[in-house]
Design an enzyme around this catalytic site. Sequence first.
Site, mmCIF file in Angstrom:
data_model
loop_
_atom_site.group_PDB
_atom_site.id
_atom_site.type_symbol
_atom_site.label_atom_id
_atom_site.label_comp_id
_atom_site.label_asym_id
_atom_site.label_seq_id
_atom_site.Cartn_x
_atom_site.Cartn_y
_atom_site.Cartn_z
ATOM 1 N N ARG A 251 71.289 17.464 24.113
ATOM 2 C CA ARG A 251 71.496 18.043 25.452
ATOM 3 C C ARG A 251 72.722 17.363 26.044
ATOM 4 O O ARG A 251 72.820 16.146 26.046
ATOM 5 C CB ARG A 251 70.246 17.910 26.334
ATOM 6 C CG ARG A 251 70.002 16.557 26.941
ATOM 7 C CD ARG A 251 68.995 16.545 28.091
ATOM 8 N NE ARG A 251 68.162 15.345 28.093
ATOM 9 C CZ ARG A 251 68.547 14.162 28.553
ATOM 10 N NH1 ARG A 251 69.740 13.987 29.044
ATOM 11 N NH2 ARG A 251 67.718 13.130 28.508
ATOM 12 N N HIS A 255 68.699 14.918 32.054
ATOM 13 C CA HIS A 255 67.316 15.317 31.737
ATOM 14 C C HIS A 255 66.858 16.404 32.717
ATOM 15 O O HIS A 255 66.327 17.435 32.317
ATOM 16 C CB HIS A 255 66.411 14.091 31.819
ATOM 17 C CG HIS A 255 64.963 14.404 31.727
ATOM 18 N ND1 HIS A 255 64.358 14.777 30.553
ATOM 19 C CD2 HIS A 255 63.986 14.435 32.676
ATOM 20 C CE1 HIS A 255 63.073 15.010 30.786
ATOM 21 N NE2 HIS A 255 62.831 14.818 32.067
ATOM 22 N N TYR A 264 72.015 5.494 31.126
ATOM 23 C CA TYR A 264 71.411 5.091 29.851
ATOM 24 C C TYR A 264 72.180 5.562 28.617
ATOM 25 O O TYR A 264 71.781 5.263 27.501
ATOM 26 C CB TYR A 264 69.944 5.560 29.774
ATOM 27 C CG TYR A 264 69.743 7.054 29.970
ATOM 28 C CD1 TYR A 264 69.906 7.948 28.914
ATOM 29 C CD2 TYR A 264 69.410 7.575 31.222
ATOM 30 C CE1 TYR A 264 69.731 9.307 29.094
ATOM 31 C CE2 TYR A 264 69.231 8.935 31.421
ATOM 32 C CZ TYR A 264 69.391 9.803 30.353
ATOM 33 O OH TYR A 264 69.228 11.162 30.538
HETATM 34 C C1 LIG Z 1 51.945 13.108 29.816
HETATM 35 C C2 LIG Z 1 53.277 12.860 30.433
HETATM 36 N N1 LIG Z 1 53.799 11.625 30.406
HETATM 37 C C3 LIG Z 1 55.025 11.387 30.963
HETATM 38 C C4 LIG Z 1 55.708 12.400 31.574
HETATM 39 C C5 LIG Z 1 57.080 12.153 32.193
HETATM 40 N N2 LIG Z 1 58.102 12.801 31.376
HETATM 41 C C6 LIG Z 1 58.656 13.965 31.741
HETATM 42 S S1 LIG Z 1 59.778 14.515 30.643
HETATM 43 C C7 LIG Z 1 59.540 13.182 29.629
HETATM 44 C C8 LIG Z 1 60.327 13.027 28.355
HETATM 45 C C9 LIG Z 1 59.989 14.013 27.306
HETATM 46 O O1 LIG Z 1 60.938 13.952 26.280
HETATM 47 P P1 LIG Z 1 60.978 14.981 25.104
HETATM 48 O O2 LIG Z 1 59.599 15.268 24.628
HETATM 49 O O3 LIG Z 1 61.935 14.464 24.097
HETATM 50 O O4 LIG Z 1 61.523 16.322 25.774
HETATM 51 P P2 LIG Z 1 62.956 16.604 26.430
HETATM 52 O O5 LIG Z 1 62.830 16.277 27.891
HETATM 53 O O6 LIG Z 1 63.965 15.782 25.736
HETATM 54 O O7 LIG Z 1 63.180 18.064 26.261
HETATM 55 C C10 LIG Z 1 58.597 12.324 30.178
HETATM 56 C C11 LIG Z 1 58.168 11.048 29.558
HETATM 57 C C12 LIG Z 1 55.119 13.685 31.597
HETATM 58 N N3 LIG Z 1 55.727 14.725 32.133
HETATM 59 N N4 LIG Z 1 53.907 13.884 31.011
#
Ligand SMILES: Cc1ncc(C[n+]2csc(CCOP(=O)(O)OP(=O)(O)O)c2C)c(N)n1
Length: 355
Positions: A251, A255, A264
Site C-alpha cells: 500500500r 493505513h 514507521y
Molecule cells: C481484533 C482486532 N484487533 C486489533 C484491531 C486494530 N487494527 C485495525 S487494522 C489492524 C492491522 C491489520 O493489518 P492487516 O491484517 O495486515 O491488514 P491491512 O490493514 O494491512 O489491510 C489492526 C491491528 C482490530 N481492528 N481488530
Amino acid sequence: MEPFKMIRYMDEQGNKQDIEGAEAITEDLAKAMYEKMTLVRTFDRKAISLQRQGRLGTYAPFEGQEAAQVGSASALKGEDWLFPTYRDHAATITFGHSLPRVFLYWNGRVEGCVAPEGKHIFPPAVPIATQLPHATGAALAEKWKGTDNAAIVYFGDGATSEGDFHEGMNFASVFKAPVVFFNQNNQYAISVHISRQMNSETIAQKSVAYGIPGVRVDGNDIFAVHFETKKALERARRGEGPTLIEAVTWRYGAHTTADDPTKYRDQEASVQKRPQIDPLLRLERFMKNEGYWDQDWAEEVSSKCAETIESAVAEMESFPEPNVEDIFDYVFEKPTWTIQQQKEEYLQLLRGNQG
Ligand SMILES: Cc1ncc(C[n+]2csc(CCOP(=O)(O)OP(=O)(O)O)c2C)c(N)n1
Ligand SMILES: [Mg+2]
C-alpha cells in the site's frame, strides 16, 4: 517447482511469462482489467480528497493493491459470496457493489453496509480476521444446499496472527468448504512490519498445516491474481475444498486517513518503488508490449472514470439525512435493554437540547 515460489504471468516490465497450461490473455481481458483498475484508483483518490475536505468521516486507502483486489473479485460468479475488510472496496466494487453506497459506508451510514439486491457482499469486517469463520460458514451452507457457489474472503498479513484465521482455515479444510482465503500481504499491519508478525517465510506455506493448497502470487500482476483465483474457485466448485492464496503487494499510502506512515516507514522509498511495482503501470507496459495500448482509449477511460466517480459522489451527497436512531437500531436484530435505554437517554438529551 520450488514450493511457494511467487507466480507471475508478466514481469515488472510487462513481459508475458511462460506458464504451463495458462489461459490466453486476450486484448479484451487486458482492457477490461485496465478500466476496472482505473475506476477503483479514481475512487480511492477521490475518497481521500473528500475525507480531507470533511465530506467523508474517515477512509482506508488501497492504492497499490488494485491488481490484487480487481484481479481476484473479477473471477467470482454472480451468486458467490464476498467477505471484505475495511480496505477491500476495490474488490466489492468489482463484484458489483454500488459506488455511492461504498462512499456512504465511510460516512458512517448503515446504508453503506447494504449491497445491491442479490449481491452476496458482507459489510466490511473491521475486527481483524473475524470474517474468515463467517466465510467458511457461508461456503458450507452453499455446499449443504447443493449449489456450486463459492466464497472468497479477504484479509491482511496482520490477520494471520489472529485465532480466527486458524479456526476459519481448519474448519474449512476439515469440512471441505468451497472457500478461497485471499490474503493481501501488503507487508504492514498498521505500523507493524511483517517481520515482527511471523517467522515463516511466506503466508502461503501456512496452508501446509491445514492440508490445503497454498499459492503465492505477485499481487501486483493482475493476470497472475485473476487466473490463480479462478483456478482456486473452480477447485472449490468441484468440491475439492479451500485454497489459501497469498498476493504479495504494497500500500502506497497511510493505513487510514488517521495514520501517519512517516512515523514507521520510509515513505520516500515507497515512492521510489512505484515504477517497479505499480499494478496499473505494469498492465500498461504489458499492453504496449502486446500492441494493445491505445493512448486515446486510455484517456477516454480516465475521463469516463472521473465522471462516474463524480456522479457517485453527487448521489452519496444527495442521500437523505441519517436518522440518529440508526446507531442503536442496527447493533442487534432486536435491541437489548441496555441499548434501548441508551437510545431513550440519547433521544431525551436531544429533546432537552432543542427545548
Ligand atoms: C481484533 C482486532 N484487533 C486489533 C484491531 C486494530 N487494527 C485495525 S487494522 C489492524 C492491522 C491489520 O493489518 P492487516 O491484517 O495486515 O491488514 P491491512 O490493514 O494491512 O489491510 C489492526 C491491528 C482490530 N481492528 N481488530
Ligand atoms: Mg497488511
